[in-house]
Scaffold this motif. Structure first.
Motif, PDB file in Angstrom:
ATOM      1  N   GLN A  49       0.834  -1.202   0.000  1.00 34.98           N
ATOM      2  CA  GLN A  49       0.000   0.000   0.000  1.00 34.98           C
ATOM      3  C   GLN A  49       0.868   1.252   0.000  1.00 34.98           C
ATOM      4  N   GLU A  50       1.977   1.230   0.736  1.00 38.23           N
ATOM      5  CA  GLU A  50       2.883   2.378   0.733  1.00 38.23           C
ATOM      6  C   GLU A  50       3.473   2.614  -0.648  1.00 38.23           C
ATOM      7  N   VAL A  51       3.801   1.527  -1.353  1.00 36.68           N
ATOM      8  CA  VAL A  51       4.341   1.651  -2.713  1.00 36.68           C
ATOM      9  C   VAL A  51       3.295   2.277  -3.636  1.00 36.68           C
ATOM     10  N   VAL A  52       2.056   1.792  -3.540  1.00 42.86           N
ATOM     11  CA  VAL A  52       0.991   2.340  -4.379  1.00 42.86           C
ATOM     12  C   VAL A  52       0.750   3.809  -4.027  1.00 42.86           C
ATOM     13  N   ASP A  53       0.757   4.134  -2.734  1.00 41.30           N
ATOM     14  CA  ASP A  53       0.582   5.526  -2.314  1.00 41.30           C
ATOM     15  C   ASP A  53       1.696   6.410  -2.861  1.00 41.30           C
ATOM     16  N   ASP A  54       2.930   5.902  -2.783  1.00 45.34           N
ATOM     17  CA  ASP A  54       4.080   6.670  -3.257  1.00 45.34           C
ATOM     18  C   ASP A  54       3.987   6.908  -4.764  1.00 45.34           C
ATOM     19  N   ARG A  55       3.647   5.878  -5.506  1.00 45.40           N
ATOM     20  CA  ARG A  55       3.526   6.022  -6.964  1.00 45.40           C
ATOM     21  C   ARG A  55       2.407   6.999  -7.324  1.00 45.40           C
ATOM     22  N   ALA A  56       1.324   6.969  -6.556  1.00 44.56           N
ATOM     23  CA  ALA A  56       0.220   7.900  -6.817  1.00 44.56           C
ATOM     24  C   ALA A  56       0.640   9.328  -6.485  1.00 44.56           C
ATOM     25  N   SER A  57       1.414   9.508  -5.402  1.00 44.40           N
ATOM     26  CA  SER A  57       1.831  10.861  -5.020  1.00 44.40           C
ATOM     27  C   SER A  57       2.778  11.463  -6.054  1.00 44.40           C
ATOM     28  N   ARG A  58       3.528  10.611  -6.758  1.00 44.51           N
ATOM     29  CA  ARG A  58       4.418  11.100  -7.815  1.00 44.51           C
ATOM     30  C   ARG A  58       3.733  11.115  -9.181  1.00 44.51           C
ATOM     31  N   ARG A  59       2.436  10.839  -9.170  1.00 40.24           N
ATOM     32  CA  ARG A  59       1.618  10.840 -10.384  1.00 40.24           C
ATOM     33  C   ARG A  59       2.134   9.865 -11.440  1.00 40.24           C
ATOM     34  N   GLU A  60       2.647   8.715 -10.973  1.00 38.93           N
ATOM     35  CA  GLU A  60       3.114   7.675 -11.887  1.00 38.93           C
ATOM     36  C   GLU A  60       1.973   6.760 -12.331  1.00 38.93           C
ATOM     37  N   VAL A  61       0.880   6.778 -11.569  1.00 38.72           N
ATOM     38  CA  VAL A  61      -0.260   5.916 -11.886  1.00 38.72           C
ATOM     39  C   VAL A  61      -1.528   6.761 -11.912  1.00 38.72           C
ATOM     40  N   SER A  62      -2.505   6.254 -12.621  1.00 42.51           N
ATOM     41  CA  SER A  62      -3.771   6.985 -12.723  1.00 42.51           C
ATOM     42  C   SER A  62      -4.587   6.814 -11.435  1.00 42.51           C
ATOM     43  N   PRO A  63      -5.505   7.703 -11.177  1.00 42.32           N
ATOM     44  CA  PRO A  63      -6.367   7.560  -9.998  1.00 42.32           C
ATOM     45  C   PRO A  63      -7.172   6.257 -10.012  1.00 42.32           C
ATOM     46  N   THR A  64      -7.565   5.807 -11.198  1.00 39.46           N
ATOM     47  CA  THR A  64      -8.316   4.550 -11.307  1.00 39.46           C
ATOM     48  C   THR A  64      -7.448   3.370 -10.880  1.00 39.46           C
ATOM     49  N   TYR A  65      -6.215   3.344 -11.352  1.00 37.00           N
ATOM     50  CA  TYR A  65      -5.265   2.291 -10.978  1.00 37.00           C
ATOM     51  C   TYR A  65      -5.034   2.307  -9.466  1.00 37.00           C
ATOM     52  N   TYR A  66      -4.838   3.505  -8.919  1.00 34.14           N
ATOM     53  CA  TYR A  66      -4.603   3.647  -7.479  1.00 34.14           C
ATOM     54  C   TYR A  66      -5.773   3.104  -6.673  1.00 34.14           C
ATOM     55  N   ARG A  67      -6.995   3.499  -7.044  1.00 35.58           N
ATOM     56  CA  ARG A  67      -8.177   3.040  -6.309  1.00 35.58           C
ATOM     57  C   ARG A  67      -8.317   1.525  -6.371  1.00 35.58           C
ATOM     58  N   ARG A  68      -8.160   0.959  -7.578  1.00 34.64           N
ATOM     59  CA  ARG A  68      -8.345  -0.487  -7.726  1.00 34.64           C
ATOM     60  C   ARG A  68      -7.306  -1.256  -6.920  1.00 34.64           C
ATOM     61  N   ASN A  69      -6.058  -0.837  -6.984  1.00 30.34           N
ATOM     62  CA  ASN A  69      -5.025  -1.572  -6.250  1.00 30.34           C
ATOM     63  C   ASN A  69      -5.124  -1.368  -4.741  1.00 30.34           C
ATOM     64  N   SER A  70      -5.520  -0.198  -4.316  1.00 28.96           N
ATOM     65  CA  SER A  70      -5.745   0.019  -2.881  1.00 28.96           C
ATOM     66  C   SER A  70      -6.898  -0.854  -2.393  1.00 28.96           C
ATOM     67  N   ASN A  71      -7.964  -0.928  -3.180  1.00 28.89           N
ATOM     68  CA  ASN A  71      -9.098  -1.779  -2.808  1.00 28.89           C
ATOM     69  C   ASN A  71      -8.722  -3.249  -2.838  1.00 28.89           C
ATOM     70  N   ARG A  72      -7.874  -3.653  -3.785  1.00 32.65           N
ATOM     71  CA  ARG A  72      -7.407  -5.044  -3.860  1.00 32.65           C
ATOM     72  C   ARG A  72      -6.602  -5.409  -2.599  1.00 32.65           C
ATOM     73  N   ILE A  73      -5.722  -4.498  -2.194  1.00 34.83           N
ATOM     74  CA  ILE A  73      -4.908  -4.731  -0.991  1.00 34.83           C
ATOM     75  C   ILE A  73      -5.815  -4.824   0.230  1.00 34.83           C
ATOM     76  N   ARG A  74      -6.811  -3.959   0.305  1.00 34.48           N
ATOM     77  CA  ARG A  74      -7.764  -3.995   1.420  1.00 34.48           C
ATOM     78  C   ARG A  74      -8.534  -5.320   1.441  1.00 34.48           C
ATOM     79  N   ALA A  75      -8.935  -5.802   0.265  1.00 30.57           N
ATOM     80  CA  ALA A  75      -9.663  -7.077   0.172  1.00 30.57           C
ATOM     81  C   ALA A  75      -8.766  -8.246   0.596  1.00 30.57           C
TER      82      ALA A  75
END
Length: 186
Positions: A49-75
């Protein structure tokens, strides 16, 4: 005026930090009830989750990608905790979480999500554990270990041969030269 803004920002910032630290402390406290294997897996998910957060903060991934992967990690976290609590065992299988449109990533011939039953083995590779609604609906599968896979393949072959159909699951390997046995006379 600028001093009041600075004070407001400092108060808001300290509130946000204290909330983040209390949430992290609560998760760490929640993790203490499990053994080292489950705690390690939950730590791995936290790091992901920290990696996904970091990539999102640097705008390396789209908001859709961020949401889906964050939700996947939560699941995955939710299912891991459920398995650990239900089994009271410090063991977790290798878990995979896929959304309905991603079933083709795990299976050559993806099953229909409506036909999946909990505990069912799908294509002798994964056991379906259930679905978790975390933003999207994620279907959680546990990869069978090699012994379970071999057992399933044997069952499939036995049922196919009993039904009269022939299925060949031979592994093509180059034939190794076989050395003749030594015959010794006493």
């Amino acid at each position: 005026m600028s001093n009041s803004r600075l004070i407001r920002l400092a108060v808001i910032g300290s509130l946000l930090l204290s909330t983040a630290f209390s949430a992290a402390a609560q998760m760490a406290k929640e993790d203490d009830q499990f053994g080292p294997v489950v705690r390690t897996y939950l730590g791995y998910l936290r790091n992901e989750q920290e990696v996904v957060d970091d990539r999102a903060s640097r705008r390396e991934v789209s908001p859709t990608y961020y949401r889906r992967n964050s939700n996947r990690i939560r699941a995955l976290r939710q299912m891991a905790i459920q398995i650990a609590r239900d089994s009271r065992n410090d063991y977790l299988p290798e878990l995979e979480a896929v959304a309905g449109d991603e079933l083709g990533l795990l299976f050559e011939r993806p099953p229909r999500s409506q036909t999946l039953r909990i505990g069912e083995v799908v294509q002798t590779t994964f056991r379906y554990l259930g679905s978790v609604r975390s933003g999207d609906t994620f279907f959680i599968f546990a990869r069978l270990n090699p012994y379970e896979q071999a057992d399933m393949m044997q069952r499939v072959n036995l049922s196919n041969s009993a039904a009269g159909s022939t299925v060949s699951n031979r592994v093509l390997t180059p034939s190794a030269p076989v050395r003749a046995r030594r015959v010794s006379t006493p």
